[in-house]
Write an enzyme that holds these catalytic residues in place. Structure first.
Site, PDB file in Angstrom:
ATOM      1  CE  LYS A  13     -46.336   4.880 -63.564  1.00 58.36           C
ATOM      2  NZ  LYS A  13     -46.740   3.918 -64.621  1.00 58.36           N
ATOM      3  NE  ARG A  88     -44.743  -0.830 -59.964  1.00 61.32           N
ATOM      4  CZ  ARG A  88     -43.915  -0.289 -60.851  1.00 61.32           C
ATOM      5  NH1 ARG A  88     -43.374   0.889 -60.661  1.00 61.32           N
ATOM      6  NH2 ARG A  88     -43.651  -0.927 -61.970  1.00 61.32           N
ATOM      7  NE  ARG A 127     -41.540   1.554 -71.665  1.00 59.49           N
ATOM      8  CZ  ARG A 127     -42.053   1.569 -70.432  1.00 59.49           C
ATOM      9  NH1 ARG A 127     -42.420   2.719 -69.880  1.00 59.49           N
ATOM     10  NH2 ARG A 127     -42.192   0.462 -69.761  1.00 59.49           N
ATOM     11  NE  ARG A 160     -38.561  -0.864 -68.902  1.00 57.40           N
ATOM     12  CZ  ARG A 160     -39.394  -0.295 -68.042  1.00 57.40           C
ATOM     13  NH1 ARG A 160     -39.545   1.020 -68.044  1.00 57.40           N
ATOM     14  NH2 ARG A 160     -40.088  -1.011 -67.194  1.00 57.40           N
ATOM     15  NE  ARG A 171     -43.488  -3.999 -66.578  1.00 54.21           N
ATOM     16  CZ  ARG A 171     -43.247  -3.195 -67.617  1.00 54.21           C
ATOM     17  NH1 ARG A 171     -43.046  -3.693 -68.814  1.00 54.21           N
ATOM     18  NH2 ARG A 171     -43.208  -1.897 -67.433  1.00 54.21           N
TER      19      ARG A 171
HETATM   20  P1  ADP Z   1     -44.849   4.764 -67.799  1.00 54.39           P
HETATM   21  O1  ADP Z   1     -43.752   5.638 -67.254  1.00 54.39           O
HETATM   22  O2  ADP Z   1     -46.185   5.047 -67.184  1.00 54.39           O
HETATM   23  O3  ADP Z   1     -44.526   3.294 -67.776  1.00 54.39           O
HETATM   24  P2  ADP Z   1     -44.058   5.925 -70.370  1.00 54.39           P
HETATM   25  O4  ADP Z   1     -44.066   7.395 -70.087  1.00 54.39           O
HETATM   26  O5  ADP Z   1     -42.731   5.262 -70.474  1.00 54.39           O
HETATM   27  O6  ADP Z   1     -45.023   5.139 -69.347  1.00 54.39           O
HETATM   28  O7  ADP Z   1     -44.886   5.713 -71.733  1.00 54.39           O
HETATM   29  C1  ADP Z   1     -45.028   4.402 -72.314  1.00 54.39           C
HETATM   30  C2  ADP Z   1     -44.895   4.511 -73.848  1.00 54.39           C
HETATM   31  O8  ADP Z   1     -46.030   5.220 -74.358  1.00 54.39           O
HETATM   32  C3  ADP Z   1     -43.655   5.275 -74.321  1.00 54.39           C
HETATM   33  O9  ADP Z   1     -43.196   4.658 -75.507  1.00 54.39           O
HETATM   34  C4  ADP Z   1     -44.170   6.695 -74.590  1.00 54.39           C
HETATM   35  O10 ADP Z   1     -43.425   7.312 -75.621  1.00 54.39           O
HETATM   36  C5  ADP Z   1     -45.627   6.407 -75.048  1.00 54.39           C
HETATM   37  N1  ADP Z   1     -46.578   7.436 -74.639  1.00 54.39           N
HETATM   38  C6  ADP Z   1     -46.629   8.097 -73.460  1.00 54.39           C
HETATM   39  N2  ADP Z   1     -47.687   8.935 -73.420  1.00 54.39           N
HETATM   40  C7  ADP Z   1     -48.335   8.771 -74.614  1.00 54.39           C
HETATM   41  C8  ADP Z   1     -49.521   9.349 -75.202  1.00 54.39           C
HETATM   42  N3  ADP Z   1     -50.254  10.257 -74.536  1.00 54.39           N
HETATM   43  N4  ADP Z   1     -49.881   8.942 -76.443  1.00 54.39           N
HETATM   44  C9  ADP Z   1     -49.151   8.010 -77.110  1.00 54.39           C
HETATM   45  N5  ADP Z   1     -48.032   7.443 -76.625  1.00 54.39           N
HETATM   46  C10 ADP Z   1     -47.617   7.806 -75.382  1.00 54.39           C
HETATM   47  P1  AMP Z   2     -41.169   0.675 -64.073  1.00 56.56           P
HETATM   48  O1  AMP Z   2     -39.958   1.300 -64.722  1.00 56.56           O
HETATM   49  O2  AMP Z   2     -41.853   1.584 -63.097  1.00 56.56           O
HETATM   50  O3  AMP Z   2     -42.111   0.081 -65.098  1.00 56.56           O
HETATM   51  O4  AMP Z   2     -40.613  -0.529 -63.190  1.00 56.56           O
HETATM   52  C1  AMP Z   2     -39.929  -1.615 -63.776  1.00 56.56           C
HETATM   53  C2  AMP Z   2     -39.813  -2.760 -62.766  1.00 56.56           C
HETATM   54  O5  AMP Z   2     -39.021  -2.332 -61.649  1.00 56.56           O
HETATM   55  C3  AMP Z   2     -41.116  -3.251 -62.157  1.00 56.56           C
HETATM   56  O6  AMP Z   2     -41.792  -4.212 -62.975  1.00 56.56           O
HETATM   57  C4  AMP Z   2     -40.619  -3.859 -60.836  1.00 56.56           C
HETATM   58  O7  AMP Z   2     -40.025  -5.124 -61.047  1.00 56.56           O
HETATM   59  C5  AMP Z   2     -39.512  -2.885 -60.431  1.00 56.56           C
HETATM   60  N1  AMP Z   2     -40.031  -1.786 -59.596  1.00 56.56           N
HETATM   61  C6  AMP Z   2     -40.085  -0.458 -59.913  1.00 56.56           C
HETATM   62  N2  AMP Z   2     -40.619   0.253 -58.912  1.00 56.56           N
HETATM   63  C7  AMP Z   2     -40.923  -0.638 -57.929  1.00 56.56           C
HETATM   64  C8  AMP Z   2     -41.524  -0.535 -56.639  1.00 56.56           C
HETATM   65  N3  AMP Z   2     -41.937   0.652 -56.152  1.00 56.56           N
HETATM   66  N4  AMP Z   2     -41.679  -1.668 -55.914  1.00 56.56           N
HETATM   67  C9  AMP Z   2     -41.287  -2.861 -56.379  1.00 56.56           C
HETATM   68  N5  AMP Z   2     -40.721  -3.035 -57.588  1.00 56.56           N
HETATM   69  C10 AMP Z   2     -40.539  -1.946 -58.362  1.00 56.56           C
END
Ligand code: ADP
Ligand code: AMP
Length: 215
Positions: A13, A88, A127, A160, A171
């Site tokens: 995302k 969420r 990541r 992270r 999660r």
């Molecule tokens: P989200 O925001 O949904 O948690 P991220 O955008 O942070 O996900 O992506 C999670 C991990 O996957 C990151 O390390 C990113 O670089 C990688 N990633 C994202 N999209 C792709 C894809 N289409 N193919 C391979 N790796 C990806």
């Molecule tokens: P994310 O960066 O979206 O993966 O979020 C990381 C963490 O932040 C999650 O596992 C939750 O603990 C918290 N968090 C992010 N967005 C929300 C939300 N909309 N509601 C509750 N917790 C959240």
């Protein structure tokens, strides 16, 4: 354009939001990023949120809803926004509807990036993020040129704490139990656009572009 990005943690995302920001010139509102910033700055929200984030639990709705409402009321959201990581659960979905009603605007689209769980686990475990500028990397798919160093700003690239295996498991369980309900919530209202996310970043981007053009 007012968009919600839906999908499991690690679906891509944030990666896709960066592209939509460039394309539409609207702000990317990631509640996860906002909470991590609050933790870094040791604000009261940050101190409260940290315990939940470390365990992979959701931060209480009232804290998150207050934070998002304040953010949506800022002038840069007048031409639209991309919400990433919010709502969420159904409670947050309803709170978003109320907030948008108050602002007298509607969502244009809910983009659901659908990625199977094994792929998501691989993406989350690999990541890495720049501590200074927030650019995201993946050890296998998008590694920085020099290990541990950001290509863009030279900052430290780190993992992270909640991307460690035990927290990832929790999660994903939280996603299945609480967030997945939002798929039918938005589908029933004709807002859902489902995108298969198990493709290259560029392929997913192209598909999102094509579907948003039709909105
Ligand atoms: P989200 O925001 O949904 O948690 P991220 O955008 O942070 O996900 O992506 C999670 C991990 O996957 C990151 O390390 C990113 O670089 C990688 N990633 C994202 N999209 C792709 C894809 N289409 N193919 C391979 N790796 C990806
Ligand atoms: P994310 O960066 O979206 O993966 O979020 C990381 C963490 O932040 C999650 O596992 C939750 O603990 C918290 N968090 C992010 N967005 C929300 C939300 N909309 N509601 C509750 N917790 C959240």
């Amino acid at each position: 354009m007012r968009i919600v990005l839906l999908g499991p943690p690690g679906a891509g995302k944030g990666t896709q939001a960066d592209h939509i920001v460039d394309e539409y010139g609207i702000p990317h509102i990631s509640t996860g990023d906002m909470l991590r910033e609050a933790i870094k700055n040791e604000t009261s929200v940050g101190l409260e949120a940290k315990n939940y984030i470390d365990k992979g639990e959701l931060v209480p709705d009232d804290v998150i809803v207050r934070m998002v409402k304040e953010r949506l009321g800022r002038p840069d959201c007048e031409k639209g926004f991309i919400l990433d990581g919010f709502p969420r659960n159904l409670e947050q979905g309803r709170a978003l509807d109320d907030a948008l009603n108050e602002l007298d605007v509607n969502l244009n689209s809910v983009v659901y990036v659908n990625v199977p769980e094994d792929v998501v686990i691989e993406r989350l475990s690999g990541r890495r993020i720049c501590r200074s500028c927030g650019v995201n990397y993946h050890v296998k798919y998008m590694p920085p040129k020099e290990e541990g160093v950001c290509d863009k700003c030279g900052g430290e690239v780190y993992q992270r704490p909640d991307d460690k295996p035990e927290t990832i498991k929790n999660r994903l369980a939280v996603y299945r139990q609480q967030t997945a309900d939002l798929i039918s919530y938005y589908e029933d209202r004709g807002l859902l656009v489902e995108i298969p996310g198990d493709k290259t970043v560029e392929e997913v981007t192209r598909e999102i572009d094509a579907r948003l053009e039709a909105v």
